[in-house]
Design a protein around this motif. Structure first.
Motif: not given
Length: 109
Positions: A13-29
């Motif tokens: 869950c911790t790894r997934c939350a981090e990956a999702c946050e990174h993905c969302a931020t990258a998607c915004l770029r």
């Protein structure tokens, strides 16, 4: 100390939350953010659910299993969306979400 029964799931869950946050931020770029809107929304929902799920397991909450079922569904939806995008951050997120969905389903069983 984390209940050993939950340890692998908390880590996933911790790894997934981090990956999702990174993905969302990258998607915004990305150049076409509108095309990434569903991905961003699912990333954010999944990250929030994963963090809450991990917190409940650390607490040894009686609600942990129920939330893990919901979290597994959110992870599967996020993985499916991310897998449809060629960006490396989406592919990484899809793998983390798939692994988390499997751990959450196993824990909730």
């Amino acid at each position: 100390m984390i209940n050993p029964r939950y340890e692998a799931c908390v880590q996933a869950c911790t790894r997934c939350a981090e990956a999702c946050e990174h993905c969302a931020t990258a998607c915004l770029r990305e150049d076409d953010v509108t095309m990434m809107a569903r991905c961003i929304q699912l990333d954010r929902d999944c990250a929030d659910l994963c963090r809450l799920c991990a917190t409940l397991m650390v607490r040894d909450s009686e609600q942990a299993a129920a939330l893990c079922r919901v979290c597994a569904e959110a992870c599967r939806a996020c993985a499916s969306e991310c897998a449809g995008h060629e960006h490396e951050h989406c592919q990484t997120c899809a793998r983390a979400c798939t692994a988390c969905a499997e751990e959450c389903a196993r824990m909730a069983a």
